[in-house]
Design a protein around this motif. Structure first.
Motif, PDB file in Angstrom:
ATOM      1  N   VAL A  73      -3.079   5.002 -11.815  1.00  0.00           N
ATOM      2  CA  VAL A  73      -1.618   6.315 -11.405  1.00  0.00           C
ATOM      3  C   VAL A  73      -2.758   8.122 -10.704  1.00  0.00           C
ATOM      4  CG1 VAL A  73      -0.592   8.381 -13.454  1.00  0.00           C
ATOM      5  CG2 VAL A  73      -0.535   5.739 -13.105  1.00  0.00           C
ATOM      6  N   PRO A  74      -3.791   7.735 -10.909  1.00  0.00           N
ATOM      7  CA  PRO A  74      -4.607   9.159  -9.603  1.00  0.00           C
ATOM      8  C   PRO A  74      -4.048   9.185  -7.704  1.00  0.00           C
ATOM      9  CG  PRO A  74      -5.738   8.369 -11.611  1.00  0.00           C
ATOM     10  CD  PRO A  74      -4.861   7.846 -11.437  1.00  0.00           C
ATOM     11  N   LEU A  75      -3.813   7.833  -7.763  1.00  0.00           N
ATOM     12  CA  LEU A  75      -4.125   7.770  -6.540  1.00  0.00           C
ATOM     13  C   LEU A  75      -2.322   7.737  -5.757  1.00  0.00           C
ATOM     14  CD1 LEU A  75      -5.903   4.629  -6.387  1.00  0.00           C
ATOM     15  CD2 LEU A  75      -6.577   7.314  -5.393  1.00  0.00           C
ATOM     16  N   GLY A  76      -1.595   7.690  -6.468  1.00  0.00           N
ATOM     17  CA  GLY A  76      -0.167   7.865  -6.561  1.00  0.00           C
ATOM     18  C   GLY A  76       0.207   6.437  -5.826  1.00  0.00           C
ATOM     19  N   LEU A  77       0.884   6.736  -4.419  1.00  0.00           N
ATOM     20  CA  LEU A  77       1.556   5.874  -3.811  1.00  0.00           C
ATOM     21  C   LEU A  77       0.697   4.365  -3.587  1.00  0.00           C
ATOM     22  CD1 LEU A  77       4.045   4.161  -1.817  1.00  0.00           C
ATOM     23  CD2 LEU A  77       3.703   5.424   0.226  1.00  0.00           C
ATOM     24  N   LEU A  78      -0.620   4.924  -2.902  1.00  0.00           N
ATOM     25  CA  LEU A  78      -1.219   4.120  -2.657  1.00  0.00           C
ATOM     26  C   LEU A  78      -2.328   3.113  -3.731  1.00  0.00           C
ATOM     27  CD1 LEU A  78      -3.649   3.580  -1.090  1.00  0.00           C
ATOM     28  CD2 LEU A  78      -5.509   5.290  -1.514  1.00  0.00           C
ATOM     29  N   GLY A  79      -1.524   3.464  -4.963  1.00  0.00           N
ATOM     30  CA  GLY A  79      -2.129   2.966  -5.793  1.00  0.00           C
ATOM     31  C   GLY A  79      -0.939   1.692  -6.463  1.00  0.00           C
ATOM     32  N   SER A  80       0.144   1.691  -6.106  1.00  0.00           N
ATOM     33  CA  SER A  80       0.661   1.348  -5.921  1.00  0.00           C
ATOM     34  C   SER A  80       0.901   0.323  -4.938  1.00  0.00           C
ATOM     35  CB  SER A  80       2.284   1.899  -5.726  1.00  0.00           C
ATOM     36  OG  SER A  80       2.734   2.197  -7.136  1.00  0.00           O
ATOM     37  N   ARG A  81       0.303   0.655  -3.350  1.00  0.00           N
ATOM     38  CA  ARG A  81      -0.007  -0.070  -2.856  1.00  0.00           C
ATOM     39  C   ARG A  81      -1.036  -1.152  -3.119  1.00  0.00           C
ATOM     40  NH1 ARG A  81       3.024   0.786   2.348  1.00  0.00           N
ATOM     41  NH2 ARG A  81       3.345   3.160   2.302  1.00  0.00           N
ATOM     42  N   LEU A  82      -2.122  -0.395  -3.337  1.00  0.00           N
ATOM     43  CA  LEU A  82      -3.257  -1.618  -3.815  1.00  0.00           C
ATOM     44  C   LEU A  82      -2.576  -2.402  -5.550  1.00  0.00           C
ATOM     45  CD1 LEU A  82      -5.931   1.224  -4.634  1.00  0.00           C
ATOM     46  CD2 LEU A  82      -5.292  -0.542  -2.563  1.00  0.00           C
ATOM     47  N   ILE A  83      -1.998  -2.444  -6.250  1.00  0.00           N
ATOM     48  CA  ILE A  83      -1.659  -3.597  -6.378  1.00  0.00           C
ATOM     49  C   ILE A  83      -0.948  -4.557  -6.027  1.00  0.00           C
ATOM     50  CG2 ILE A  83       0.067  -3.966  -8.949  1.00  0.00           C
ATOM     51  CD1 ILE A  83       0.116  -0.591  -9.786  1.00  0.00           C
ATOM     52  N   PHE A  84       0.186  -4.064  -4.770  1.00  0.00           N
ATOM     53  CA  PHE A  84       0.526  -5.567  -4.617  1.00  0.00           C
ATOM     54  C   PHE A  84      -0.481  -6.242  -3.352  1.00  0.00           C
ATOM     55  CE2 PHE A  84       4.609  -3.445  -6.239  1.00  0.00           C
ATOM     56  CZ  PHE A  84       5.569  -4.974  -5.587  1.00  0.00           C
ATOM     57  N   ALA A  85      -1.440  -5.456  -3.235  1.00  0.00           N
ATOM     58  CA  ALA A  85      -3.050  -6.252  -2.833  1.00  0.00           C
ATOM     59  C   ALA A  85      -3.048  -7.143  -2.978  1.00  0.00           C
ATOM     60  CB  ALA A  85      -3.460  -4.619  -2.334  1.00  0.00           C
ATOM     61  N   HIS A  86      -3.368  -7.350  -4.102  1.00  0.00           N
ATOM     62  CA  HIS A  86      -3.824  -7.557  -5.538  1.00  0.00           C
ATOM     63  C   HIS A  86      -3.105  -8.788  -5.642  1.00  0.00           C
ATOM     64  CE1 HIS A  86      -1.986  -8.070  -9.842  1.00  0.00           C
ATOM     65  NE2 HIS A  86      -2.875  -8.755  -9.779  1.00  0.00           N
TER      66      HIS A  86
END
Length: 339
Positions: A73-86
């Motif tokens: 959550v603290p990473l914002g949009l980057l965190g969402s991108r990382l979820i789809f990267a996994h």
């Protein structure tokens, strides 16, 4: 893999939309085949246990993703991108494993019989959608499973729209708090799938097990709609709905779809049912936000309870007696000596 990469690197709206569409096509093509394959390879005495592994993975996925989302959550949009990267990594592993899979034994055997018949000059009926819908056994099974899974899935599919309103009412406005509730819900589904469906589905009364799951789901929504919404109530809802999902409609849908259709129709039937269930969710999702805004949570909640009640009645009344039987034996009972 391509779909998730489009989402990960989306810089414009069209890239995000295209990524979602490609990922959706992949799920639609992959899930019916996977459930069919697992069921066809499973021994008759342990079919629920084997089919339950798919439900276990299906439930474990969101539990892990929501846990990751909470941490990111603290990473914002980057965190969402990382979820789809996994998810790209998961898709790659899936692709790699499937490259080495042979066809199921029961399918290979029936294909050989059909190929031999063609070699002898016999007329062999093409097995497709038209043939699927031409058999009374298939049509009644399709209607039964739409009543069980299609209606339940309409409720599950609207929770992404419905639950944020409920969370706000209870004062749980943070993304982290909402994600943690989802982690609890899906973790309960994982536990119920293993300790309930996988361990008891081949030993106990399946009609009773399905009924218990359906009643727990109803209780969860009655609590949500008619009680004062607080954080403890949301926790109770997550536990009840999570357990219900683990031993309820989706788990039995995967099992009964494999059992109620003969091998030539099984994968096609899975695809038709998955298609129908998702279309129902899509149509309702188009009007659901407006209904929620104009009619309010109580009205929409009653609609959800109505869907669950019908699914409960249809499933309990129509549950097939297939426990412990091989797919060949079930096929003989439902279709006769040959299909």
């Amino acid at each position: 893999m391509v779909g998730t990469l489009f989402v990960v690197f989306a810089a414009q709206a069209w890239m995000l939309v295209l990524g979602v569409i490609l990922t959706g096509i992949a799920v639609g093509a992959g899930v019916p085949v996977a459930w069919t394959y697992i069921a066809e390879q499973a021994p008759g005495a342990k079919r629920a246990r084997h089919v339950g592994t798919a439900q276990l993975a299906w439930s474990l996925g969101p539990a892990v993703v929501f846990a990751i989302a909470t941490a990111l959550v603290p990473l914002g949009l980057l965190g969402s991108r990382l979820i789809f990267a996994h998810l790209f990594v998961v898709a790659f592993i899936t692709w790699w494993v499937r490259r080495g899979l042979a066809e199921s034994d029961i399918w290979v055997e029936q294909k050989k019989v059909r190929d031999d018949a063609v070699a002898r000059g016999e007329v062999v009926t093409h097995r497709g959608l038209k043939e699927l819908l031409s058999r009374r056994q298939n049509v009644t099974a399709l209607l039964f499973l739409i009543g069980v899974y299609g209606l339940w899935n309409m409720v599950a599919g609207q929770m992404g729209i419905f639950m944020p309103r409920v969370y706000e009412t209870a004062g749980v406005a943070s993304a982290a708090g909402q994600n943690l509730l989802q982690v609890l819900l899906w973790t309960m589904t994982v536990a119920a799938t293993y300790f309930g469906f996988m361990l008891l589905g081949d030993k106990g009364d399946r009609r009773l097990l399905y009924g218990i799951g359906a009643v727990l789901g109803l209780a969860a929504w009655v609590l949500l709609v008619f009680a004062h919404v607080t954080t403890p109530l949301l926790i109770a809802f997550a536990v009840l709905w999570g357990v219900s999902a683990g031993i309820g409609a989706q788990a039995f849908y995967a099992l009964w779809t494999a059992e109620m259709f003969a091998t030539p129709y099984r994968a096609t039937a899975q695809g038709v049912l998955f298609f129908a269930a998702r279309i129902l969710v899509g149509v309702l999702s188009y009007v659901f936000p407006t209904m929620l805004a104009t009619q309010g949570v109580p009205f929409v909640g009653m609609l959800m309870i109505g869907f669950l009640l019908v699914a409960l009645v249809v499933g309990v009344i129509g549950a097939p007696d297939t426990r412990g039987k091989s797919l060949e034996q079930i096929e003989e009972e439902r279709y006769g000596s040959t299909v």
